[in-house]
Design an enzyme around this catalytic site. Structure first.
Site, PDB file in Angstrom:
ATOM      1  N   ASN A 268       0.843  -1.194   0.000  1.00  0.00           N
ATOM      2  CA  ASN A 268       0.000   0.000   0.000  1.00  0.00           C
ATOM      3  C   ASN A 268       0.880   1.247   0.000  1.00  0.00           C
ATOM      4  O   ASN A 268       0.840   2.072   0.930  1.00  0.00           O
ATOM      5  CB  ASN A 268      -0.939  -0.018   1.210  1.00  0.00           C
ATOM      6  CG  ASN A 268      -2.179   0.824   0.982  1.00  0.00           C
ATOM      7  OD1 ASN A 268      -2.281   1.561  -0.011  1.00  0.00           O
ATOM      8  ND2 ASN A 268      -3.129   0.743   1.889  1.00  0.00           N
ATOM      9  N   HIS A 299      -7.603   2.599  10.826  1.00  0.00           N
ATOM     10  CA  HIS A 299      -8.276   1.427  10.272  1.00  0.00           C
ATOM     11  C   HIS A 299      -9.553   1.053  11.023  1.00  0.00           C
ATOM     12  O   HIS A 299     -10.355   0.288  10.497  1.00  0.00           O
ATOM     13  CB  HIS A 299      -7.331   0.222  10.258  1.00  0.00           C
ATOM     14  CG  HIS A 299      -6.416   0.187   9.077  1.00  0.00           C
ATOM     15  ND1 HIS A 299      -5.192   0.836   9.059  1.00  0.00           N
ATOM     16  CD2 HIS A 299      -6.543  -0.400   7.856  1.00  0.00           C
ATOM     17  CE1 HIS A 299      -4.607   0.631   7.894  1.00  0.00           C
ATOM     18  NE2 HIS A 299      -5.395  -0.100   7.146  1.00  0.00           N
TER      19      HIS A 299
END
Length: 391
Positions: A268, A299
């Site tokens: 990522n 998250h």
């Protein structure tokens, strides 16, 4: 050829339509913070970062906790549209904070001139298109506001060459990834772990499951990259179609990593760079721990996230120390090859544990790991590797 203003309009209107179509009522999760950001920007453009960061993370955290309340307390099903809105909200947080950091560091200057409607539109239109562009609304990748502006201006002056060929090649890569994922899914379905089975079978099964989950990310990132390239983004002005960093990760490069620290930087990619800029470089004490702690917060603060990100942080820290100690001792080629091979296996085992804990989010991922030897495998392997290489 299309003007820059028209391109900005298409990107922003397309993003709003896509948000309403895919998220329905939950699209307000995106529209409200965009409105608040523009409102704050009009009053205090130079000191907007702290306010924007706090408000945006509180807004995002509220909805993450709301989802947890629905899942674990009231035991009610959560709409897929809400999950989609939350995912887009996380990406919007990246773009808003990236722009606010640019303003704080004076890399970008944005001023609102209310005396002229034309100048006001010239300021608002690029801003709205950057925040709500349909090319990055659902999947990224993250680019800076200045880079976004240069892409638009570059398209207007010099259209990117062979866009169709680049997109076709990337779609073929997605197809190959999906074929690999299909084969792994078949292996998983026909080889369910059995307590009487050998430990190696269990390890291979769990590793395959973790790789299936990771391939979903790689495919999603590649499709998002295709969409951006099809719109003309991601090409250098002075190249013949080379991409300029609009990628969140390449399957072959990332999975070939033989160190956890290297894997963390490649996985990522644009998010890793954003976390490095937002947290790591700004923290004077325990920057690595603070970076993974913020990533946990960003998250969603699920139990599996606590387990996964704490394991990730610990293994990256261990990797730095182990590599610093062992690398100078790799005097012969065979030792370097053996070290890299064992390091790759170790990285794959750790990543599998992290991905399963994070993706399952609750205790189910931890239970799955606890019934297979893979949970302790990555703790034993580094010591075994050192003994084998340096005995």
């Amino acid at each position: 050829s299309l003007t820059s203003d028209f391109r900005y309009l298409v990107l922003s209107v397309g993003g709003c339509v896509l948000a309403v179509f895919t998220m329905r009522l939950y699209s307000v999760l995106l529209f409200i913070p965009v409105f608040v950001f523009i409102l704050l920007l009009s009053f205090a453009p130079c000191s907007v970062h702290n306010w924007v960061f706090g408000i945006q993370m509180l807004w995002q955290t509220f909805w993450h906790l709301f989802v947890q309340y629905r899942e674990y307390c009231s035991r009610e099903p959560v709409s897929i549209r809400l999950f989609l809105a939350l995912s887009s909200l996380m990406l919007l947080t990246q773009r808003i904070t990236s722009l606010s950091m640019d303003l704080q560091e004076k890399r970008v200057m944005i001023t609102f001139n209310a005396s002229s409607k034309r100048k006001l539109c010239e300021t608002l239109l690029p801003l709205m298109s950057y925040l709500l562009s349909f090319t990055t609304l659902l999947g990224g990748p993250l680019c800076s506001y200045g880079q976004f502006m240069s892409f638009i201006q570059g398209i207007s002056h010099k259209p990117p060459p062979n866009t169709l060929g680049v997109v076709f090649l990337q779609l073929m890569q997605v197809l190959l990834l999906e074929v690999i994922r299909f084969c792994l899914v078949c292996f998983i379905k026909h080889n369910v772990p059995d307590p009487s089975c050998a430990a190696l079978c269990d390890i291979l099964w769990v590793w395959a499951l973790g790789l299936v989950l990771r391939i979903q990310y790689y495919s999603h990132w590649r499709i998002s990259e295709c969409l951006n390239n099809a719109a003309g983004f991601g090409f250098c002005e002075n190249s013949s179609g080379d991409q300029s960093g609009l990628s969140d990760g390449d399957f072959w490069t990332t999975e070939a990593s033989s160190r956890m620290s290297v894997f963390s930087r490649r996985w990522n990619n644009t998010t890793a760079l954003w976390l490095r800029r937002l947290v790591y470089r700004r923290c004077k004490h325990f920057p690595l721990l603070m970076t993974f702690g913020f990533s946990l917060w960003w998250h969603g603060l699920h139990f599996g996230h606590f387990v996964g990100f704490s394991t990730w942080a610990a293994t990256v820290t261990a990797d730095y120390h182990v590599h610093k100690y062992l690398h100078p001792k790799l005097s012969s080629p065979w030792r370097r090859v053996l070290y890299n091979c064992l390091g790759w296996i170790n990285t794959q085992m750790i990543v599998t544990c992290v991905v399963l804990a994070v993706e399952f989010r609750n205790m189910s991922g931890v239970r799955l790991l606890s019934v297979t030897p893979i949970a302790i495998y990555f703790l034993v392997l580094p010591k075994t590797s050192a003994i084998v290489v340096f005995r």
